[in-house]
Enzyme design. Structure first.
Site, mmCIF file in Angstrom:
data_model
loop_
_atom_site.group_PDB
_atom_site.id
_atom_site.type_symbol
_atom_site.label_atom_id
_atom_site.label_comp_id
_atom_site.label_asym_id
_atom_site.label_seq_id
_atom_site.Cartn_x
_atom_site.Cartn_y
_atom_site.Cartn_z
ATOM 1 N N CYS B 132 0.802 -1.222 0.000
ATOM 2 C CA CYS B 132 0.000 0.000 0.000
ATOM 3 C C CYS B 132 0.837 1.276 0.000
ATOM 4 O O CYS B 132 0.584 2.203 -0.772
ATOM 5 C CB CYS B 132 -0.947 0.019 1.199
ATOM 6 N N HIS B 252 -2.865 6.372 4.307
ATOM 7 C CA HIS B 252 -1.465 6.620 4.643
ATOM 8 C C HIS B 252 -1.075 7.994 4.089
ATOM 9 O O HIS B 252 -1.494 8.370 2.991
ATOM 10 C CB HIS B 252 -0.547 5.585 3.979
#
Lengths: 349, 349
Positions: B132, B252
């Site tokens: 990710c 994130h």
């Protein structure tokens, strides 16, 4: 047995978050105080605080407050320092100022005792205490600079809300409760109380600390860049920063990347100088998952360093993770340390 | 009007956080599905999930589950991929694997469609979906590399707990409540469920994501370093990373520092290529405090970029702040995108 000389000390901003920590540290360190004068704005005057089991009433700061004061510790915002530091100096006090008011003034030493204690000697009445995020960074950089030389610093910060004051702490707490209760979060303080927009900090990250400058950097980022060069006496050192506010109450963490001048260094070389450095505690052992965190560093006076690693692609590049309590070493303790050095070296007058 | 060809699709790990997002995105994007097979471990088999108003019972994955399947989307952990991907391939399916099992295998393309779509063509039955934190970084780096060349990347991450699974989400929620109620926080999952020690994540920051490697880097940091070089076809590019887990649930954020090869660039030059880049949304205006945050990027499929700045001391250095939903572009959406490209380009067989 000789009696230690004692001093009249004033704390300006006594009822603020940093002021309260200063008073606590003066007591814990048994600072040689004759009389402690606690000063504040008109609004907070009358508050009673306890110092060494004695109740002291906070007084409103006026030009006459500083008569007979030897050392005045200011932590009430830049405008208060600008307003009253001249009066304190006129009355013969030496000012240690924990605001950004005088930090970049070329006649004012900007001091982290572990890094540039000797600069205190040249003061003309004011010594400035650096920004919290700068203090912990230079404390960790100095031993590396001394032993191996430094050519470059790139830092990304992870900063606690308490750096934005008690209202920011309350906001994080309230928003956290709102979020966990499925309510809409109310944002009124962060990222910057006086700025145009406010965003929730709870369960979020805000890449803005202090206001934006013309060049696209925030004022916090520019403080880290400019103050680091001044404190370390390295105008030629490359320093750049990204400052981010995060949802925790205490301690700033910093992901610092440095390039050293010396060739062929290993992580062990960096560890060795950090282990022997003043004010630094190395907490670095991947095999036992040992590294500092904001919670582990809270309420401690040291600067903690972990996650030291060598850049796998750059012979002179190293990472470290530096954590310290932003209200203690980042503010109150560094201020009191400067006052201690003023006394120990006879630099008061 | 021609009928679109439809495909038999299997989702392995259908009841997990990413599996659920994959099913939702397959529906939202109207992926051309003939039959959707939902697979899981024995423990979760029997769960009923809804796809396009139709109830589908989740079945236990076995070697025979993949008969007749054209595309198998794996997101159930590396060991499950290793166990069942060969069976899927044997039955003629093409596997898109969202685990670290095959990512660095030289016979397996590692793909972010905006960056290296053409690599899909060379697959031998498996295409790997990157980590990710890597996906969102390379999506933002690619347009800069294409236009100006890249010589160096230094990243510090700010990563959501959902990257560690649903249990980590629960832990953050429970610890937050414990802290706000003045109770001791119970830490049993983070930073890494299977590792020796656990630390509270609520109101804290943990500089460890995944387990430590021999070289002092965590596995997450090594993923960012190695996967970036593979995806971008730049083994010579300097990449280094510090990965930090933070107390938010989704998205994130990354503080990325790059050095470009071209001289004389301005922030406007970087803005221009990012504005025209696939999959990127520029949100960058200091005058209006405009920048992406984990909360603002949540549940969106784009990679958001803000805080683009030029290093004041390095002519070729630039900062950017890159945020994306780690379960969508960072996992489920990139997986479905790869499947879409397999079909659109006739790369299935």
């Amino acid at each position: 047995m000789t009696e230690r000389k004692k001093y009249n000390v004033a704390v300006v901003g006594a009822t603020g978050a940093v002021g309260e920590k200063i008073i606590k540290i003066l007591e814990e360190k048994d600072f040689p105080i004759q009389e402690l004068k606690l000063l504040s704005s008109k609004r907070s005057a009358g508050t009673k605080l306890v110092f060494k089991n004695e109740e002291i009433t906070v007084e409103e700061a006026t030009d006459d407050s500083f008569k007979g004061v030897d050392i005045a510790l200011f932590s009430a915002g830049g405008s208060v320092s600008k307003r009253f530091a001249p009066s304190a100096i006129k009355h013969g006090a030496v000012v240690v100022d924990n605001t950004s008011a005088y930090r970049m003034d070329e006649n004012v030493p900007l001091v982290v005792p572990e890094v540039n204690e000797a600069d205190i000697a040249s003061h003309q009445g004011i010594i400035a205490n650096p920004n919290c995020s700068t203090i912990q960074m230079v404390t960790a950089l100095k031993p590396i600079q001394d032993h191996f030389g430094l050519s470059r610093v790139i830092v990304s910060t992870y900063q606690a809300v308490s750096g934005a004051g008690a209202q920011a702490n309350n906001e994080l707490e309230e928003q956290s409760k709102q979020y966990l209760n499925g309510e809409e979060m109310q944002a009124e303080i962060l990222p910057v109380k006086g700025d145009k927009k406010h965003y929730p900090i709870a369960f979020n990250a805000l890449p803005q600390i202090d206001v934006f400058q013309e060049n696209g950097y925030t004022f916090e980022e520019m403080k880290m860049i400019n103050e680091t060069k001044k404190i370390m006496h390295t105008p030629e050192l490359s320093v750049t920063a990204t400052c981010v506010r995060l949802p925790f109450f205490t301690s700033h963490a910093e992901s610092i990347y440095v390039e050293v001048e010396k060739d062929g260094l290993s992580v062990k070389d960096i560890w060795e100088v950090l282990e022997n450095a003043d004010g630094v505690l190395l907490e670095d052992d991947p095999s036992t998952q040992t590294y500092p965190t904001p919670l582990s560093a809270a309420n401690k006076e040291e600067v903690f360093v972990g996650r030291v690693r060598k850049d796998l692609d750059h012979e002179k590049g190293f990472h470290m993770w530096v954590v310290s309590d932003n209200l203690i070493k980042g503010a109150a303790w560094n201020t009191v340390q400067i006052a201690e050095k003023l006394i120990a070296n006879n630099w008061l007058s």
